[in-house]
Design an enzyme around this catalytic site. Structure first.
Site, PDB file in Angstrom:
ATOM      1  N   HIS A 165       0.830  -1.215   0.000  1.00  0.00           N
ATOM      2  CA  HIS A 165       0.000   0.000   0.000  1.00  0.00           C
ATOM      3  C   HIS A 165       0.864   1.264   0.000  1.00  0.00           C
ATOM      4  O   HIS A 165       1.283   1.746   1.050  1.00  0.00           O
ATOM      5  CB  HIS A 165      -0.928  -0.026   1.232  1.00  0.00           C
ATOM      6  CG  HIS A 165      -1.948   1.068   1.256  1.00  0.00           C
ATOM      7  ND1 HIS A 165      -3.316   0.836   1.292  1.00  0.00           N
ATOM      8  CD2 HIS A 165      -1.818   2.416   1.263  1.00  0.00           C
ATOM      9  CE1 HIS A 165      -3.966   1.983   1.323  1.00  0.00           C
ATOM     10  NE2 HIS A 165      -3.070   2.966   1.315  1.00  0.00           N
ATOM     11  N   HIS A 199       1.137   5.109  -2.369  1.00  0.00           N
ATOM     12  CA  HIS A 199       0.604   5.967  -3.440  1.00  0.00           C
ATOM     13  C   HIS A 199       1.807   6.558  -4.157  1.00  0.00           C
ATOM     14  O   HIS A 199       2.685   7.130  -3.503  1.00  0.00           O
ATOM     15  CB  HIS A 199      -0.254   7.082  -2.848  1.00  0.00           C
ATOM     16  CG  HIS A 199      -1.446   6.575  -2.089  1.00  0.00           C
ATOM     17  ND1 HIS A 199      -2.720   6.592  -2.607  1.00  0.00           N
ATOM     18  CD2 HIS A 199      -1.547   6.019  -0.857  1.00  0.00           C
ATOM     19  CE1 HIS A 199      -3.561   6.070  -1.705  1.00  0.00           C
ATOM     20  NE2 HIS A 199      -2.871   5.712  -0.640  1.00  0.00           N
ATOM     21  N   HIS A 231      -9.755   1.717  -0.122  1.00  0.00           N
ATOM     22  CA  HIS A 231      -9.551   2.345   1.195  1.00  0.00           C
ATOM     23  C   HIS A 231     -10.891   2.335   1.940  1.00  0.00           C
ATOM     24  O   HIS A 231     -11.901   2.809   1.410  1.00  0.00           O
ATOM     25  CB  HIS A 231      -9.113   3.797   1.045  1.00  0.00           C
ATOM     26  CG  HIS A 231      -7.684   3.984   0.648  1.00  0.00           C
ATOM     27  ND1 HIS A 231      -7.146   3.449  -0.481  1.00  0.00           N
ATOM     28  CD2 HIS A 231      -6.670   4.669   1.259  1.00  0.00           C
ATOM     29  CE1 HIS A 231      -5.868   3.798  -0.561  1.00  0.00           C
ATOM     30  NE2 HIS A 231      -5.551   4.538   0.482  1.00  0.00           N
ATOM     31  N   GLU A 241     -10.393   3.630   7.436  1.00  0.00           N
ATOM     32  CA  GLU A 241      -9.355   4.532   7.948  1.00  0.00           C
ATOM     33  C   GLU A 241     -10.071   5.559   8.826  1.00  0.00           C
ATOM     34  O   GLU A 241      -9.609   5.906   9.901  1.00  0.00           O
ATOM     35  CB  GLU A 241      -8.625   5.209   6.767  1.00  0.00           C
ATOM     36  CG  GLU A 241      -7.492   6.155   7.161  1.00  0.00           C
ATOM     37  CD  GLU A 241      -6.878   6.872   5.937  1.00  0.00           C
ATOM     38  OE1 GLU A 241      -7.502   6.877   4.856  1.00  0.00           O
ATOM     39  OE2 GLU A 241      -5.777   7.438   6.083  1.00  0.00           O
ATOM     40  N   ASP A 289       2.134   3.903   3.008  1.00  0.00           N
ATOM     41  CA  ASP A 289       1.110   4.798   2.454  1.00  0.00           C
ATOM     42  C   ASP A 289       1.751   5.911   1.616  1.00  0.00           C
ATOM     43  O   ASP A 289       1.813   5.788   0.406  1.00  0.00           O
ATOM     44  CB  ASP A 289       0.250   5.379   3.587  1.00  0.00           C
ATOM     45  CG  ASP A 289      -1.191   5.621   3.187  1.00  0.00           C
ATOM     46  OD1 ASP A 289      -1.558   5.281   2.063  1.00  0.00           O
ATOM     47  OD2 ASP A 289      -1.964   6.137   4.034  1.00  0.00           O
ATOM     48  N   ASP A 290       2.166   6.980   2.255  1.00  0.00           N
ATOM     49  CA  ASP A 290       2.778   8.133   1.577  1.00  0.00           C
ATOM     50  C   ASP A 290       3.999   8.541   2.403  1.00  0.00           C
ATOM     51  O   ASP A 290       3.933   9.511   3.172  1.00  0.00           O
ATOM     52  CB  ASP A 290       1.784   9.303   1.518  1.00  0.00           C
ATOM     53  CG  ASP A 290       0.448   8.905   0.907  1.00  0.00           C
ATOM     54  OD1 ASP A 290       0.370   8.794  -0.316  1.00  0.00           O
ATOM     55  OD2 ASP A 290      -0.509   8.680   1.685  1.00  0.00           O
TER      56      ASP A 290
END
Ligand code: HPA
Ligand code: ZN
Length: 330
Positions: A12, A14, A192, A195, A273-274
């Site tokens: 996961h 981005h 998603h 969250e 994630d990021d």
């Protein structure tokens, strides 16, 4: 223990959200785009909360304007990720940020990403697969355009379809058409949910979008029956603890439900994630899991096996990556 060198599978991330702030600032300078407001005094990304994070993210994306920008981005991201022991990575990419949903343009962007991925595989030994991603707060119609791009380009590189963005916009079922289209095209599915949305959002996502994986999914912790269903169906959660802590989806590492989810039999995986947005790396995530929950090498080996089993790749790739996860003789 040094967790950096453990071979890892990361499901996961981005792609645009993995762009180092200095990379984005450099593109902005080259193109005379003023996005100075998205950076803090140290040159990092600055945001107050999740909605503001999404705004900053989209502002950063305005600097990514050509296939060549995405080729450079992909290479930079893979270099950083490989440096933390990741041997297989999946990344979310959005046609919305790559030609605005035009299929011909999207093909050109993808070719550039794939070119970078091939180079990274040769030179750094990291394998990348792409998950085409609709942006939930852009609405169901725009998501259908992303799904059509996904269906048109399913192949060796694009293997999945997903949805990110503002989770509290609409209901999962509003996006069922897009997920049906992607499934028909043979893509594997993730979205998603949980969250922010709690257990009902996770349950509806499973029911209405028929996904194999859930991005985050931590809201499931509040519903033991749902956790049992997830465990039973083998739906895999792409948990991103450092992201949850920074965005305040949880109050801190001690309060993160990942260990309780795992104890309940839910298949969990760990991702960043990021990473530059959340000041994290895969090494940092492992360090914090070890520090907070006492996880060690055996736990991480089990975690990576779950991730590889759930990876959106073909069996030949899975077997090749599995070899790289085997412990090396000391
Ligand atoms: N959640 C939802 N959308 C996103 C995220 C996230 O953590 N990162 C990038 N887009
Ligand atoms: Zn995400």
């Amino acid at each position: 223990m040094n967790f950096r060198d453990i071979p890892k599978v990361e499901l996961h991330t981005h792609l645009e959200g993995s762009a180092p702030p200095a990379f984005i600032a450099g593109l902005a300078r080259e193109k005379n785009i003023d996005i100075s407001g998205i950076f803090d005094a140290q040159g990092g990304y600055a945001f107050r909360d999740f909605d503001h994070f999404l705004q900053v993210y989209e502002a950063a994306c305005t600097t990514l304007q050509s296939p060549e920008d995405f080729r450079r981005l992909t290479l930079a991201v893979l270099e950083e990720t490989a440096a933390h022991g990741v041997v297989y990575m999946e990344t979310f990419v959005s046609p919305d940020f790559c030609g605005g949903g035009d299929v011909a343009a999207w093909r050109d962007y993808l070719a550039a990403m794939q070119d970078a991925a091939d180079e990274a595989e040769r030179t750094m030994g990291i394998t990348l697969r792409g998950i085409v991603t609709g942006i939930r707060h852009f609405g169901p119609d725009q998501c259908k355009i992303a799904a059509a791009c996904a269906a048109e380009t399913k192949g060796d590189f694009i293997t999945g379809f997903g949805m990110a963005g503002g989770e509290m916009v609409g209901r999962p079922g509003d996006y069922a058409y897009s997920f049906d289209m992607a499934r028909e095209a043979g893509l594997q599915l993730t979205a998603h949910a949980g969250e922010w949305g709690g257990p009902s959002m996770v349950a509806e996502t499973i029911r209405d979008l028929k996904v194999a994986r859930i991005g985050h999914g931590i809201g499931a912790i509040d519903d033991p029956k749902l956790m049992a269903e997830i465990a039973d169906k083998g739906i895999v959660l792409e948990v991103c603890p450092g992201s949850n802590v920074v965005l305040k989806a949880v109050s801190g590492w001690d309060a993160h439900p990942i260990a309780k989810l795992r104890d309940a039999g839910v298949p969990v995986t760990v991702s960043t994630d990021d990473p530059p947005f959340f000041h994290t790396t895969m090494t940092d995530e492992y360090d914090m899991l070890a520090k907070t929950f006492g996880w060690g090498a055996d736990d991480f080996r089990a975690l990576n096996k779950i991730a590889l089993d759930a990876a959106f790749c073909d069996d030949e790739t899975r077997a090749r990556v599995a070899k790289r996860l085997e412990p090396k003789d000391e």
